[in-house]
Design an enzyme around this catalytic site. Structure first.
Site, PDB file in Angstrom:
ATOM      1  N   LYS A 113       0.823  -1.205   0.000  1.00  0.00           N
ATOM      2  CA  LYS A 113       0.000   0.000   0.000  1.00  0.00           C
ATOM      3  C   LYS A 113       0.869   1.272   0.000  1.00  0.00           C
ATOM      4  O   LYS A 113       0.443   2.305  -0.506  1.00  0.00           O
ATOM      5  CB  LYS A 113      -0.934   0.025   1.218  1.00  0.00           C
ATOM      6  CG  LYS A 113      -1.858  -1.175   1.381  1.00  0.00           C
ATOM      7  CD  LYS A 113      -2.985  -1.172   0.379  1.00  0.00           C
ATOM      8  CE  LYS A 113      -4.090  -2.180   0.697  1.00  0.00           C
ATOM      9  NZ  LYS A 113      -3.671  -3.599   0.762  1.00  0.00           N
TER      10      LYS A 113
HETATM   11  C1  LIG Z   1      -4.245  -4.746   0.260  1.00  0.00           C
HETATM   12  C2  LIG Z   1      -3.444  -6.000   0.239  1.00  0.00           C
HETATM   13  C3  LIG Z   1      -3.683  -7.021  -0.718  1.00  0.00           C
HETATM   14  C4  LIG Z   1      -4.815  -6.957  -1.721  1.00  0.00           C
HETATM   15  O1  LIG Z   1      -4.628  -5.968  -2.700  1.00  0.00           O
HETATM   16  P1  LIG Z   1      -5.872  -5.426  -3.565  1.00  0.00           P
HETATM   17  O2  LIG Z   1      -5.373  -4.243  -4.276  1.00  0.00           O
HETATM   18  O3  LIG Z   1      -6.937  -5.077  -2.558  1.00  0.00           O
HETATM   19  O4  LIG Z   1      -6.297  -6.545  -4.467  1.00  0.00           O
HETATM   20  C5  LIG Z   1      -2.847  -8.124  -0.717  1.00  0.00           C
HETATM   21  N1  LIG Z   1      -1.849  -8.247   0.191  1.00  0.00           N
HETATM   22  C6  LIG Z   1      -1.612  -7.316   1.130  1.00  0.00           C
HETATM   23  C7  LIG Z   1      -0.518  -7.530   2.111  1.00  0.00           C
HETATM   24  C8  LIG Z   1      -2.391  -6.141   1.185  1.00  0.00           C
HETATM   25  O5  LIG Z   1      -2.145  -5.218   2.132  1.00  0.00           O
END
Ligand SMILES: *Cc1c(COP(=O)(O)O)cnc(C)c1O
Length: 469
Positions: A113
């Site tokens: 993120k």
């Molecule tokens: C948010 C997240 C995901 C999923 O990603 P999306 O964009 O919601 O498909 C997968 N792994 C981790 C560690 C995340 O924080």
């Protein structure tokens, strides 16, 4: 470049106009009117660029209303060593069996993120300063998104963050990560309840239009277009690092929840990046895998959303999926409205007639991984390579192995570092994993958090007393 809505009811808008908005006014999602096309020559000319310079090149095709010098300054501020733990920003490492690991988790909160959120923090501050405006970000988090937003917006001018979290329900590491921030514009509110109740408070306050306008409430949720655009960059970066010449194909495997990360891969591919397959990996919450297998999209309710050991993928209603379906149905807003009406009425919609195109035209394949798969992949990958991967990345590796092809590099996106999920690592390997050295003392730092009952009125009064006006 202008942006329109997937539901057809929004006049074309500029990048900085949709930046601070959530859903389009007609309930749809903002998408580019037409996608920029990157030629093979241009792509070759990008070899050897630093991550920040590559981010500038890619993002300048989306943010055409930000002057080039300003945009370059923003990408260099976002993607630098110091914020990220390596000069590479996104390292590429070999795994076994033809796989490689694209390291998206070198940012301050150890999850992918940060890749988008660090750019968002820079561009929010830039636009708010230009407009002499302020914004109060209100959100609820069960972990990764809230902390990434706080680290990206801490100390930024013109913006405050009010982040609700469920009191006593996050890991000690996650709590320390958020609550140890001492910046005056970051407000952690721990409510005595579960995540859904915190989320309900956010919805009720943001749904009060008068309150929302008066206190200039905003959000940084996963449908924010700037986040999607910023994520497109690392698909280009991964391709440039994994290939040596023009036209070579690469596949990507993506641990998925809200369909944000892999949507960015779809966009990179649609811009002309030679991507062979986009491998979508889910955990036991396999609504998206079911769609790519059957053509039927059937989101599940909270009671059928399982709590798993890859918790950031415990999502049963993928908020970015509409953007992909928009392309799938030939960018026809009437079809989108009809499909989402089906969804509201029947709880599902059926695109099985388009199923052959999922892979042949869009490169999508999918698979599911379970708790046992996750533990065994963490263990076998560690034994074979010495590399320790987190539970979400393990879901990606498990499904990637089912789709790897000779001669086509398969890049698995590393969406978090194992230190964030040490319980599951301990279950897999029988030993704990320590956080990276700079974070070793995190849990002993003083914490700053307001604990309150799960009551929208209390949160409202807190915002009234502390918001930027
Ligand atoms: C948010 C997240 C995901 C999923 O990603 P999306 O964009 O919601 O498909 C997968 N792994 C981790 C560690 C995340 O924080």
């Amino acid at each position: 470049m202008k942006y329109i809505s997937t539901r057809g009811g929004m006049a074309p808008q500029a990048f900085t106009d949709i930046l601070l908005e959530g859903l389009a006014p007609d309930g749809g999602l903002a998408v580019p009117e037409t996608l920029p096309q990157i030629s093979a020559d241009t792509l070759e000319s990008w070899r050897g660029l630093s991550y920040a310079d590559l981010a500038f090149e890619v993002l300048s095709t989306f943010a055409t209303d930000i002057p080039a010098d300003d945009l370059r300054r923003l990408t260099h501020a976002a993607y630098r060593e110091g914020v990220f733990s390596t000069a590479d920003i996104v390292p590429l490492r070999p795994l076994d069996g033809g796989l490689q690991l694209l390291g998206l988790s070198e940012g301050p909160t150890l999850a992918f993120k940060d890749m988008a959120m660090q750019f968002l923090g820079q561009v929010f501050e830039y636009v708010l300063t230009q407009r002499g405006a302020t914004l109060n970000i209100l959100g609820a988090t069960s972990g990764d998104t809230g902390s990434a937003a706080e680290y990206a917006l801490r100390g930024k001018r013109g913006v405050s963050v009010f982040m609700l979290s469920p009191h006593g329900r996050m890991s000690a590491f996650q709590r320390a990560q958020m609550y140890s921030l001492q910046d005056e514009n970051i407000h952690n509110i721990a409510v005595r309840g579960v995540f859904d109740e915190a989320q309900d408070i956010v919805k009720s306050l943001a749904g009060d239009l008068q309150f929302k306008t008066q206190y200039r409430l905003g959000a940084v949720n996963s449908i924010n277009w700037a986040r999607i655009a910023a994520q497109v960059v690392y698909y280009f970066h991964g391709w440039l690092r994994a290939t040596t010449g023009r036209g070579q194909q690469v596949s990507f495997a993506v641990p998925s929840g809200n369909f944000g990360n892999i949507l960015s891969g779809h966009i990179a591919r649609s811009m002309g990046l030679p991507v062979r397959r986009l491998v979508l990996a889910t955990n036991e919450n396999n609504v998206l895998e079911e769609f790519f297998r059957t053509g039927i999209y059937r989101p599940r309710g909270a009671e059928h959303t399982y709590a798993t050991s890859s918790p950031s993928m415990d999502i049963s209603r993928a908020s970015n999926f509409e953007r992909f379906v928009f392309d799938l149905v030939g960018r026809d807003p009437q079809r989108i409205k009809a499909l989402w009406a089906d969804l509201a009425r029947d709880g599902h919609f059926d695109l099985s007639s388009l199923k052959p195109a999922f892979e042949s035209q869009y490169g999508f394949v999918a698979g599911t991984s379970t708790h046992d798969d996750r533990l065994s992949v963490i263990r076998t990958t560690h034994e074979a390579t010495g590399v320790l991967i987190d539970p979400h990345t393990a879901d990606g590796v498990k499904v990637a192995r089912e789709h790897v092809e000779p001669g086509v590099p398969m890049l698995v996106l590393e969406t978090a570092l194992p230190a964030k999920f040490s319980e599951t690592i301990e279950a897999a390997l029988g030993k704990r994993v320590e956080p990276p050295a700079p974070l070793a003392d995190l849990e002993s730092l003083p914490q700053r958090v307001e604990v309150m009952d799960c009551d929208a009125q209390l949160v409202r009064r807190y915002i009234e007393a502390h918001a930027k006006v």
